[in-house]
Write a protein that holds these residues in place. Structure first.
Motif, PDB file in Angstrom:
ATOM      1  N   ASP A 162       0.830  -1.204   0.000  1.00 53.08           N
ATOM      2  CA  ASP A 162       0.000   0.000   0.000  1.00 53.08           C
ATOM      3  C   ASP A 162       0.865   1.255   0.000  1.00 53.08           C
ATOM      4  O   ASP A 162       0.614   2.199  -0.750  1.00 53.08           O
ATOM      5  CB  ASP A 162      -0.933   0.008   1.213  1.00 53.08           C
ATOM      6  CG  ASP A 162      -1.964  -1.105   1.170  1.00 53.08           C
ATOM      7  OD1 ASP A 162      -2.187  -1.693   0.081  1.00 53.08           O
ATOM      8  OD2 ASP A 162      -2.543  -1.415   2.228  1.00 53.08           O
ATOM      9  N   TYR A 163       1.888   1.270   0.834  1.00 52.28           N
ATOM     10  CA  TYR A 163       2.760   2.438   0.939  1.00 52.28           C
ATOM     11  C   TYR A 163       3.491   2.717  -0.380  1.00 52.28           C
ATOM     12  O   TYR A 163       3.539   3.854  -0.848  1.00 52.28           O
ATOM     13  CB  TYR A 163       3.765   2.247   2.079  1.00 52.28           C
ATOM     14  CG  TYR A 163       4.757   3.385   2.146  1.00 52.28           C
ATOM     15  CD1 TYR A 163       4.394   4.612   2.696  1.00 52.28           C
ATOM     16  CD2 TYR A 163       6.039   3.250   1.627  1.00 52.28           C
ATOM     17  CE1 TYR A 163       5.294   5.667   2.735  1.00 52.28           C
ATOM     18  CE2 TYR A 163       6.941   4.301   1.663  1.00 52.28           C
ATOM     19  CZ  TYR A 163       6.567   5.505   2.212  1.00 52.28           C
ATOM     20  OH  TYR A 163       7.450   6.555   2.240  1.00 52.28           O
ATOM     21  N   GLN A 173       2.782   1.740  -3.487  1.00 56.18           N
ATOM     22  CA  GLN A 173       1.897   2.169  -4.572  1.00 56.18           C
ATOM     23  C   GLN A 173       1.601   3.665  -4.454  1.00 56.18           C
ATOM     24  O   GLN A 173       1.731   4.416  -5.425  1.00 56.18           O
ATOM     25  CB  GLN A 173       0.569   1.404  -4.530  1.00 56.18           C
ATOM     26  CG  GLN A 173       0.677  -0.025  -4.978  1.00 56.18           C
ATOM     27  CD  GLN A 173      -0.681  -0.684  -4.973  1.00 56.18           C
ATOM     28  OE1 GLN A 173      -1.278  -0.843  -6.030  1.00 56.18           O
ATOM     29  NE2 GLN A 173      -1.173  -1.052  -3.810  1.00 56.18           N
ATOM     30  N   THR A 174       1.224   4.088  -3.261  1.00 59.11           N
ATOM     31  CA  THR A 174       0.920   5.497  -3.021  1.00 59.11           C
ATOM     32  C   THR A 174       2.147   6.359  -3.278  1.00 59.11           C
ATOM     33  O   THR A 174       2.060   7.419  -3.906  1.00 59.11           O
ATOM     34  CB  THR A 174       0.415   5.686  -1.572  1.00 59.11           C
ATOM     35  OG1 THR A 174      -0.735   4.861  -1.385  1.00 59.11           O
ATOM     36  CG2 THR A 174       0.053   7.141  -1.291  1.00 59.11           C
ATOM     37  N   TYR A 175       3.304   5.902  -2.811  1.00 58.07           N
ATOM     38  CA  TYR A 175       4.546   6.657  -2.995  1.00 58.07           C
ATOM     39  C   TYR A 175       4.834   6.870  -4.483  1.00 58.07           C
ATOM     40  O   TYR A 175       5.143   7.980  -4.909  1.00 58.07           O
ATOM     41  CB  TYR A 175       5.713   5.938  -2.321  1.00 58.07           C
ATOM     42  CG  TYR A 175       7.021   6.678  -2.487  1.00 58.07           C
ATOM     43  CD1 TYR A 175       7.396   7.678  -1.594  1.00 58.07           C
ATOM     44  CD2 TYR A 175       7.878   6.396  -3.551  1.00 58.07           C
ATOM     45  CE1 TYR A 175       8.582   8.375  -1.753  1.00 58.07           C
ATOM     46  CE2 TYR A 175       9.071   7.088  -3.720  1.00 58.07           C
ATOM     47  CZ  TYR A 175       9.420   8.070  -2.821  1.00 58.07           C
ATOM     48  OH  TYR A 175      10.590   8.766  -2.980  1.00 58.07           O
ATOM     49  N   GLU A 186       2.189   9.288  -6.048  1.00 56.37           N
ATOM     50  CA  GLU A 186       2.283  10.675  -5.580  1.00 56.37           C
ATOM     51  C   GLU A 186       3.623  11.334  -5.900  1.00 56.37           C
ATOM     52  O   GLU A 186       3.691  12.550  -6.035  1.00 56.37           O
ATOM     53  CB  GLU A 186       2.021  10.742  -4.076  1.00 56.37           C
ATOM     54  CG  GLU A 186       0.579  10.441  -3.724  1.00 56.37           C
ATOM     55  CD  GLU A 186       0.318  10.445  -2.224  1.00 56.37           C
ATOM     56  OE1 GLU A 186       1.280  10.668  -1.444  1.00 56.37           O
ATOM     57  OE2 GLU A 186      -0.843  10.230  -1.837  1.00 56.37           O
ATOM     58  N   GLU A 241      -4.192   0.005  -6.558  1.00 54.23           N
ATOM     59  CA  GLU A 241      -3.963   1.443  -6.766  1.00 54.23           C
ATOM     60  C   GLU A 241      -3.234   1.689  -8.091  1.00 54.23           C
ATOM     61  O   GLU A 241      -3.581   2.607  -8.829  1.00 54.23           O
ATOM     62  CB  GLU A 241      -3.153   2.039  -5.623  1.00 54.23           C
ATOM     63  CG  GLU A 241      -3.966   2.277  -4.362  1.00 54.23           C
ATOM     64  CD  GLU A 241      -3.130   2.964  -3.292  1.00 54.23           C
ATOM     65  OE1 GLU A 241      -2.628   4.075  -3.555  1.00 54.23           O
ATOM     66  OE2 GLU A 241      -2.975   2.380  -2.207  1.00 54.23           O
ATOM     67  N   TYR A 300      -4.585   3.596 -11.411  1.00 55.05           N
ATOM     68  CA  TYR A 300      -3.774   4.645 -12.022  1.00 55.05           C
ATOM     69  C   TYR A 300      -3.636   4.388 -13.522  1.00 55.05           C
ATOM     70  O   TYR A 300      -3.830   5.294 -14.335  1.00 55.05           O
ATOM     71  CB  TYR A 300      -2.402   4.693 -11.352  1.00 55.05           C
ATOM     72  CG  TYR A 300      -1.434   5.652 -12.015  1.00 55.05           C
ATOM     73  CD1 TYR A 300      -1.408   6.993 -11.647  1.00 55.05           C
ATOM     74  CD2 TYR A 300      -0.560   5.218 -13.014  1.00 55.05           C
ATOM     75  CE1 TYR A 300      -0.521   7.879 -12.265  1.00 55.05           C
ATOM     76  CE2 TYR A 300       0.328   6.093 -13.635  1.00 55.05           C
ATOM     77  CZ  TYR A 300       0.326   7.422 -13.254  1.00 55.05           C
ATOM     78  OH  TYR A 300       1.190   8.296 -13.870  1.00 55.05           O
TER      79      TYR A 300
END
Length: 168
Positions: A126-127, A129-131, A134, A159, A163
């Motif tokens: 999760d971390y 993918q978000t990183y 973003e 995620e 995207y």
């Protein structure tokens, strides 16, 4: 004077994390070896079954079917799909709950994400993918096909899949 209950607990996670990273570097008390990579880039890591068991659902399943023999022979696990440098990053996360991405190339972060997915490290998945979304969207657009292929090889990379689909 109001009757206020004060919470009297203090958490010492940075020291705990550092101690576990020191355990990772310990060459004396390990009870499992993990062979990662493919020829000619193979490395054997010494590790601790109990930590791997509780931190990675994939390794928990692997270790449950690969219990230490009574004859004292160490358990040995092979992970040929993960390169030694990527596994080193993953182990630091598994042991210390720490990951440093600032100096890492986006392609390497993607490899860490794919390895985290293989080891079922959902928090890290999760971390990362978000990183990537973003902080590395320009790179992701440039290497869209690579991101697309990686994201759709797994059901956990939702995620990244979103995207990619919104990008098309």
């Amino acid at each position: 004077m109001a009757n206020i209950k004060m919470k009297m607990s203090k958490q010492f996670f940075p020291n705990l994390s550092q101690n576990y990273i020191e355990i990772l570097n310990d060459d004396e008390y390990y009870d499992i070896t993990i062979e990662v990579g493919e020829d000619p880039n193979v490395k054997i890591f010494r590790s601790h079954m109990i930590i791997l068991y509780y931190r990675s659902p994939f390794l928990r399943r692997t270790l449950a079917s690969n219990k230490k023999n009574d004859n004292g022979v160490l358990s040995h696990v092979k992970l040929p799909n993960i390169s030694p440098d990527i596994f080193q990053i993953i182990l630091k996360y598994i042991y210390g709950g720490v990951i440093s991405l600032n100096e890492q190339e986006p392609s390497k972060i993607l490899k860490v994400l794919v390895a985290a997915d293989q080891l079922l490290l959902q928090e890290l998945i999760d971390y990362l993918q978000t990183y990537l979304i973003e902080n590395k969207s320009e790179w992701m657009e440039q290497y869209f096909e690579l991101i697309y292929q990686a994201s759709f090889q797994s059901n956990s990379l939702l995620e990244l899949q979103q995207y990619c689909t919104s990008f098309i």
